[in-house]
Design an enzyme around this catalytic site. Structure first.
Site, PDB file in Angstrom:
ATOM      1  N   SER A 159       0.881  -1.244  -0.180  1.00 34.29           N
ATOM      2  CA  SER A 159       0.695  -0.091   0.239  1.00 34.29           C
ATOM      3  C   SER A 159       0.479   1.339   0.281  1.00 34.29           C
ATOM      4  O   SER A 159       0.292   2.574  -0.366  1.00 34.29           O
ATOM      5  CB  SER A 159      -1.020   0.213   0.780  1.00 34.29           C
ATOM      6  N   ASP A 406      -4.908   5.479  10.677  1.00 33.58           N
ATOM      7  CA  ASP A 406      -3.831   5.238   9.792  1.00 33.58           C
ATOM      8  C   ASP A 406      -2.133   5.669  10.003  1.00 33.58           C
ATOM      9  O   ASP A 406      -2.449   7.377  10.006  1.00 33.58           O
ATOM     10  CB  ASP A 406      -3.573   5.830   8.438  1.00 33.58           C
ATOM     11  N   HIS A 409       0.629   5.576   6.113  1.00 32.16           N
ATOM     12  CA  HIS A 409       0.544   6.285   4.536  1.00 32.16           C
ATOM     13  C   HIS A 409       0.687   7.726   5.221  1.00 32.16           C
ATOM     14  O   HIS A 409       0.321   7.828   6.433  1.00 32.16           O
ATOM     15  CB  HIS A 409      -0.810   5.763   4.203  1.00 32.16           C
TER      16      HIS A 409
END
Ligand code: NAG
Ligand code: NAG
Ligand code: NAG
Ligand code: NAG
Ligand code: NAG
Length: 435
Positions: A159, A406, A409
């Site tokens: 990712s 998160d 990222h």
């Protein structure tokens, strides 16, 4: 909004404080000049001796950026010093520098569109990466597409590869709107994504392959447990391997999933595991060796066929500091130099990329293999992640969204755009070297 114009030089319009009206007393012209010079020197002296480095950067960053952009504009060759090492450096305060695009307009994965998801503190967009020994030029969409004319640029991996490809598409989109050739219909999936830039005949693709090698389990089924991966170290992931012959530039990004755990196979035979306590302890093979095997397999595959460039992106460290909404990744600015150290595993995964790049270069003459070393610059930015802002304003809804915080990222726009600025420099350095 233009994708790559720095926002501050325009703000630096000089204005005279009294609106240009004649002064009340008149000095000879030469005295005026000497007086001004003296004043400016004193001001500079004050700035260097008596103010914080932050204030210094705030004054000089826009100026330097302006000089830098002008230099890049007038020189036809690629910017950046030839001997520059973009992987070492520091983040300097540069208001508005990272406000490069509107993520809604370039259609990014919803969970990385922090501003739309309600993140109002946008100080994380006020920083610029300053490499040691040179300036990193701003991303130049036109130059990037011209250098890649007729080529297929593929991002293969986890990712973080997806995070970076979306940043690239956004950086290119404002000036050159792409056509979406393919996108998985489920908005949360995005396993395979392809864009075309018809103006320059450039194709950009993303291939989900978190182990680079063929894998089943969690890698293709989100609802399984984190370590339930079954990885075949004798075969590459089918989707990207099938297209490998069409790729001219390949950015490989993996690492996190090797740490999560998996059972590794050679054909039908189990050769070992990582983070599977239920299996025999004697079969523990860790994460580094399987990762090495997967990269070697990929680099061998990419060394045959057409000449091309392969970039090995290094590990981007996560910043989870706790398990609640407020402590997910609460930092509001970069770390200070020396405040935190890379963990040994993060250093190890970074060096592994250098080792594999070197080994691959020795094995193959035609493929150019380089390291896109983003570890330090990513590590220094605990403030650049979506945190709780992955799907709407958490303070507005008031429910327990913390489980989805998160801290791995990056927000788009955000620090990950710098990965692509470095990628551009590596791809365009020494003209015509991209094969
Ligand atoms: C750049 O810096 C990194 C990290 O310190 C180092 O590992 C690498 O060898 C350097 N690269 C070059 C080309 O000097
Ligand atoms: C981004 O674009 C969307 C759609 O055009 C618009 O609604 C939104 O206000 C924009 N956001 C920012 C921060 O400019
Ligand atoms: C995904 O994993 C879950 C949990 O193990 C399982 O129930 C489900 O059938 C799997 N889905 C697919 C498509 O294999
Ligand atoms: C897998 O098995 C083949 C055939 O026995 C062998 O040549 C190869 O080295 C094995 N690979 C790994 C990673 O164990
Ligand atoms: C562990 O090793 C023993 C002895 O080699 C074997 O009998 C057993 O089946 C193994 N267990 C697993 C879960 O692989």
């Amino acid at each position: 909004m233009r994708a790559n114009k720095p926002l501050h030089p325009q703000k630096q319009k000089l204005s005279s404080p009294n609106g240009g009206k004649p002064g009340y007393f008149i000095l000879p012209k030469s005295a005026c000049i000497w007086f001004s010079c003296g004043f400016v020197s004193l001001a500079l002296l004050h700035l260097f001796c008596c103010s914080s480095s932050g204030a210094r950067e705030a004054v000089f960053s826009p100026l330097l950026q302006y000089v830098d952009d002008t230099y890049n504009f007038i020189s036809s060759g690629p910017g950046g010093g030839k001997s520059c090492n973009y992987s070492e450096g520091r983040w300097v305060w540069a208001p508005g520098h990272a406000r490069r695009y509107n993520a809604t307009e370039c259609n990014v994965k919803w969970s990385h569109n922090c501003i739309r998801n309600g993140r109002h503190d946008t100080g994380y967009l006020d920083w610029r990466w300053q490499p040691e020994g040179c300036r990193l030029p701003a991303f130049d969409a036109k130059r990037f597409l011209s250098a890649m004319r007729g080529k297929h640029v593929a991002f293969v991996g986890d990712s973080m590869a997806r995070n970076q490809v979306q940043s690239l598409i956004c950086l290119l989109s404002a000036a050159f709107p792409p056509r979406i050739v393919y996108r998985d219909p489920e908005p949360w999936k995005c396993y395979f994504w392809r864009w075309a830039f018809p103006t320059h005949d450039v194709t950009v693709s993303f291939y989900w392959a978190p182990f680079i090698a063929r894998a089943t389990g969690k890698a293709v089924n989100e609802s399984m447990a984190q370590n339930m991966n079954y990885v075949y170290l004798d075969a590459l992931d089918d989707r990207w391997a099938a297209d490998a012959d069409t790729m001219d530039v390949v950015v490989l990004t993996a690492g996190h999933w090797f740490l999560n755990g998996a059972i590794y196979y050679n054909g039908s035979r189990v050769i070992g595991h990582h983070v599977h306590d239920e299996l025999n302890a004697s079969d523990i093979i860790g994460y580094a060796w399987p990762m090495q095997l997967a990269y070697r397999m990929a680099l061998d595959r990419l060394s045959s066929g057409r000449p091309r460039t392969v970039m090995l992106a290094t590990f981007s460290p996560p910043h989870f500091e706790g398990r609640t909404l407020t402590t997910g990744c609460p930092r509001k600015g970069p770390y200070e130099e020396g405040e935190k150290e890379l963990r040994p595993v993060e250093k190890e995964l970074r060096s592994l990329m250098y080792e594999e790049a070197e080994a691959a270069t020795r094995r193959s003459g035609t493929t150019r293999v380089e390291v896109l070393d983003v570890t330090k610059l990513a590590f220094m930015r605990p403030d650049g992640h979506p945190g709780a802002y992955t799907h709407g304003d958490p303070s507005a809804s008031g429910v327990h969204k913390w489980m989805l915080a998160d801290c791995l990222h990056f927000c788009l726009p955000g620090p990950v755009d710098t990965f692509n600025e470095i990628l551009q420099q590596l791809l365009t350095k020494s003209q015509g070297e991209v094969r």
